[in-house]
Write an enzyme that holds these catalytic residues in place. Sequence first.
Site, mmCIF file in Angstrom:
data_model
loop_
_atom_site.group_PDB
_atom_site.id
_atom_site.type_symbol
_atom_site.label_atom_id
_atom_site.label_comp_id
_atom_site.label_asym_id
_atom_site.label_seq_id
_atom_site.Cartn_x
_atom_site.Cartn_y
_atom_site.Cartn_z
ATOM 1 N N PRO A 264 0.832 -1.202 0.000
ATOM 2 C CG PRO A 264 0.141 -0.898 2.211
ATOM 3 C CD PRO A 264 0.885 -1.851 1.322
ATOM 4 C CB CYS A 332 4.385 30.155 -18.111
ATOM 5 S SG CYS A 332 4.003 30.911 -19.707
ATOM 6 C CD GLU A 333 2.268 24.138 -20.061
ATOM 7 O OE1 GLU A 333 1.666 23.881 -21.116
ATOM 8 O OE2 GLU A 333 3.483 24.400 -20.012
#
Length: 402
Positions: A264, A332-333
Amino acid sequence: MSTTIAPEVLKAAAAEFGTPVYVYHAEKIKEQFESLKSSFSACDVRFFYAAKSLTNIHILKYLSEIGSGIDCSSINEVELALYSGAKPENVLYTSNNIHFSEIERAVELGVHINIDSLSNLKKFGEKYKGTYPVGIRMRPNIMAGGNIKIATGHDKSKFGIPVTQLQEVLDIVNTTGLHIKTLHIHTGSEIKDVEVFVKGLSVMFELVPHFPQLEVVDLGGGFKVPYKPDEKGTDMELLGSSVAEAFKKFEAATGRHLQVWFEPGKYMVSECGHFVTSVNVLKETGDINFAGIDTGLNHLIRPMFYGAYHKIDNISNPDGPLKNYQVVGYICETDNFAEDRPLPEVREGDLIVIRNAGAYCYEMASNYNSRFRPAEVLYRDGKLSLIRRRETMEDLLRTQLF
């Protein structure tokens, strides 16, 4: 002790260490681990925390302290696990399309190894023969998981050796004298349906007679963690009882006792993590209210990569009137954390907390746009401790040559 972190603690972390900052609650990790042990109490079971979720050595050390093993997806994770204090017998390396030199190094370090290709299995057999017990990662050709990007057991997956290539596996084993200790599968992540694990187990049981030295059936991980308020996770009590019953029937029918292993990751650390950010600017464009925060997909990529949902809270103004916001980053995306999300009125300077930020959040962070990766803080026994400092310009330049 409560396994939730009070807003005052998160505010204190922001004040002391700045934002953005990851804050992890140690006792929540322990609560999750204790839940696993309780759910599988009727099984002969071992748990190896999937380190790829969050590899900070303080987290790895804490998990070892509370009794968990460590599962690794690269030789570097193996080295980190051992560096953190884990013993080799409590470290598992489940390889994936790696150069054989990594497996050789894992042997030097003395950890458990699962091999996922015929090529590396053959090389291992030719070099070590039966001197080093090893596991094989099989691909069960089962589709499972909350997203195709995190489904790993289907018939077009790159992971593991397809069960249809069993004869090739046996040819290598018989030719080289390999000692196969473990059969491993991992079908995916975010698996809510208990029957997926039961189906995978039935596939493994069909393979067991071919491996007389087998001691372990490893079912991987992938337990569903609730992210949305109305979601439910995997029914661990049901899974534990179902797995125990299956092993009991198998042992009664065959006389063979096998241990079961799980890896896990998200289940252990997702809910322990809180990503505290500050609101830089507010913008209104038509009917959209943008809340621009001081982070981006460079620090938490899951919403843009997986379309993942994360609960978001305004802890500076929790009683403010509800308004819908698009919570966005400074990269900047396009980097949306939430769209059309109702939040108490957001003001510039408010602290916005992104929840379920323990798994695959800092771990997938980058320096995109030459931004510094944030600090990590551990909240344990009522105290905040810095476990990774915020990066500086010197860190960006450190590996560049002049």
